[in-house]
Each structure stands twice: as C-alpha cells, then as structure tokens.
Design an enzyme around this catalytic site. Sequence first.
Site, PDB file in Angstrom:
ATOM      1  N   ASN A  10       0.862  -1.186   0.000  1.00  0.00           N
ATOM      2  CA  ASN A  10       0.000   0.000   0.000  1.00  0.00           C
ATOM      3  C   ASN A  10       0.893   1.229   0.000  1.00  0.00           C
ATOM      4  O   ASN A  10       1.481   1.590   1.025  1.00  0.00           O
ATOM      5  CB  ASN A  10      -0.902  -0.033   1.241  1.00  0.00           C
ATOM      6  CG  ASN A  10      -1.826   1.178   1.307  1.00  0.00           C
ATOM      7  OD1 ASN A  10      -1.925   1.957   0.355  1.00  0.00           O
ATOM      8  ND2 ASN A  10      -2.508   1.337   2.427  1.00  0.00           N
ATOM      9  N   LYS A  12       0.016   4.260  -0.394  1.00  0.00           N
ATOM     10  CA  LYS A  12      -0.685   5.393   0.224  1.00  0.00           C
ATOM     11  C   LYS A  12      -0.514   6.656  -0.638  1.00  0.00           C
ATOM     12  O   LYS A  12      -0.488   6.567  -1.861  1.00  0.00           O
ATOM     13  CB  LYS A  12      -0.215   5.576   1.663  1.00  0.00           C
ATOM     14  CG  LYS A  12      -0.391   4.295   2.490  1.00  0.00           C
ATOM     15  CD  LYS A  12      -0.154   4.487   3.954  1.00  0.00           C
ATOM     16  CE  LYS A  12      -0.355   3.167   4.689  1.00  0.00           C
ATOM     17  NZ  LYS A  12      -0.204   3.302   6.152  1.00  0.00           N
ATOM     18  N   HIS A  96      -9.401   0.447   5.256  1.00  0.00           N
ATOM     19  CA  HIS A  96      -8.140   0.775   5.921  1.00  0.00           C
ATOM     20  C   HIS A  96      -8.397   1.733   7.077  1.00  0.00           C
ATOM     21  O   HIS A  96      -9.265   2.605   7.002  1.00  0.00           O
ATOM     22  CB  HIS A  96      -7.154   1.385   4.925  1.00  0.00           C
ATOM     23  CG  HIS A  96      -5.755   1.429   5.440  1.00  0.00           C
ATOM     24  ND1 HIS A  96      -5.331   2.394   6.314  1.00  0.00           N
ATOM     25  CD2 HIS A  96      -4.686   0.613   5.230  1.00  0.00           C
ATOM     26  CE1 HIS A  96      -4.053   2.186   6.606  1.00  0.00           C
ATOM     27  NE2 HIS A  96      -3.635   1.108   5.961  1.00  0.00           N
ATOM     28  N   GLU A  98      -6.947   4.275   8.117  1.00  0.00           N
ATOM     29  CA  GLU A  98      -6.840   5.700   7.819  1.00  0.00           C
ATOM     30  C   GLU A  98      -8.129   6.230   7.223  1.00  0.00           C
ATOM     31  O   GLU A  98      -8.465   7.403   7.396  1.00  0.00           O
ATOM     32  CB  GLU A  98      -5.644   5.943   6.898  1.00  0.00           C
ATOM     33  CG  GLU A  98      -4.322   5.733   7.625  1.00  0.00           C
ATOM     34  CD  GLU A  98      -3.178   5.296   6.739  1.00  0.00           C
ATOM     35  OE1 GLU A  98      -2.106   4.996   7.296  1.00  0.00           O
ATOM     36  OE2 GLU A  98      -3.354   5.240   5.508  1.00  0.00           O
ATOM     37  N   GLU A 166      -4.979  -5.314  10.732  1.00  0.00           N
ATOM     38  CA  GLU A 166      -4.000  -4.253  10.965  1.00  0.00           C
ATOM     39  C   GLU A 166      -4.325  -3.550  12.278  1.00  0.00           C
ATOM     40  O   GLU A 166      -5.192  -2.678  12.317  1.00  0.00           O
ATOM     41  CB  GLU A 166      -4.016  -3.237   9.823  1.00  0.00           C
ATOM     42  CG  GLU A 166      -3.610  -3.809   8.476  1.00  0.00           C
ATOM     43  CD  GLU A 166      -3.308  -2.701   7.478  1.00  0.00           C
ATOM     44  OE1 GLU A 166      -2.178  -2.655   6.992  1.00  0.00           O
ATOM     45  OE2 GLU A 166      -4.196  -1.887   7.197  1.00  0.00           O
ATOM     46  N   GLY A 172       2.452   2.420  11.001  1.00  0.00           N
ATOM     47  CA  GLY A 172       3.306   3.592  10.846  1.00  0.00           C
ATOM     48  C   GLY A 172       3.946   4.079  12.131  1.00  0.00           C
ATOM     49  O   GLY A 172       4.561   5.144  12.159  1.00  0.00           O
ATOM     50  N   SER A 212       3.505  -1.916  10.447  1.00  0.00           N
ATOM     51  CA  SER A 212       4.963  -1.762  10.573  1.00  0.00           C
ATOM     52  C   SER A 212       5.714  -3.047  10.227  1.00  0.00           C
ATOM     53  O   SER A 212       6.689  -3.419  10.887  1.00  0.00           O
ATOM     54  CB  SER A 212       5.336  -1.273  11.973  1.00  0.00           C
ATOM     55  OG  SER A 212       4.805   0.019  12.212  1.00  0.00           O
TER      56      SER A 212
END
Length: 256
Positions: A10, A12, A96, A98, A166, A172, A212
Amino acid sequence: MSRLFFVGGNWKMNGTRDSISALVGSLNNSSLPSAKDCEIVVSPPFVYLDLVSNTIQNKMSVAAQNCYLEEKGAFTGEVSPAMLKDCGINWVILGHSERRHILKETDEVLAKKTALALKHGLHVIFCIGELLAEREANQTEAVLERQMAAVKDVVKDWSKVVIAYEPVWAIGTGKVATTQQAQDAHAFVRKWLSAHVSAEVSATTRIIYGGSVKGDNCGELAKCPDVDGFLVGGASLIPDQFVTIIESCKQKKSAL
C-alpha cells in the site's frame, strides 16, 4: 490447508511519476517468487494506477486504495468500481484504518463499498483492526467481530476477499504486534468465519497482517499458522525491503 501466500504493498499518498516508475522498475528487475508461491499486489495512488498497471510485470497485480459506493453520478472526486474495472484494475483496498478513523468511514459505508466492488468483479483487501485504547480495554475481539459482521452478508464469494488484520496502534508507529498477538487475532477471525460463514470459508480465506511490517520482522510473523501474508505500508516503497517481505513466503512454506 495450504493457502497461497499474499503480499500487498500500500503506497498510500506517496510518490511521483519518476519515483514510482523507478520503484516499478526495481520490482520488475527483482527475482521474485513464482505465482504459485506468492500473490503480489501493489497499490499506488489513483493518479498513477494507469502508469503502474501498464509497466509492472504480469507476475504482480495492481489495486486501487479505495472506491465509492455508487455506480456513477454527481459525486465529485470519487471513483466507482466500474471505472476501476474499465481501467484494468482488479483489486481494491477497503476499510483501511486511515479511512475508518481519519475520513470517518463507517461499517455501513464499507459494507456498501464492498458489495459494489464485488458486484463489479473486483477482488477486495478488506482491512480490520483495533485502536490502542480498544486493545487496552480488552475489546480487540469485539471490534474485529463487529467489523467482520458488517460485511458478512454482502460477500457471496469469499475467494474474492483477502482479510487484512492491521492493529491501528502498529500502523506507521514502528510498533509491531508480537507473533502471539498477531496469531491470536488471526485465529479469532478464522474461528469467527467458521462459526458465522462456513468451515470451508474459514479454512480457505487468506488473513494477512499489516502494521509496521519490515524485512527484519516478517520472517517470524510469516511462520504463524494463521498469518497468510502481509499488507505493507512504508516498507513497500523500499524495493529491497519489499522484496524481503515477499520472500518470507519461503519461511511460511518451511513452517507448514
């Protein structure tokens, strides 16, 4: 049951035409596992989907990072599943964290997106995962159950879906779930599928880990019996790191 290892990258909201062309070139020139050992999907920003799909080798597929929940219409800035298929894209990432937490996409919205994406023949990488506060409150399983239940009735063919666990607190941040934490969450989702969908779907659906993931931690995670691969963020922008993660399919194979 052996499930085909899966690694998604991904990318992003990162990259330029030049940097993405260079990244694709590096991947094309890498010695990657065969398609029978690992399925590889990369997900560039929307504006570079055409560039990547036209230049990447066919041993890798391309995913969009999102799609909308309507067929067409006055939805400025949105992209429909039909448009993605028209451009030769066969995968999409949905759910996701985010998008769930920054852009406030609800379970209901994600169920509608998933249903429409599958209707138009897209494969879906469906992301689930808990916040740090939810894990600390021992709510991990309740969160995963709620997120899975939201799409249970709209998925008719689970072979078209890859589930990506996730933990939001690991995305991150440099923090990584321990192998036991990852295995426990994946085992819970697999058990949930068996109880609420079918034993066959539970045994065959791929559940991948994201959060990560890097070259130095993927090998041990890959050995977990219910971890079927990875959804990789930042490390997928670094060719040698991403290739190392892809090659962790060998550790999985040796652990079977």
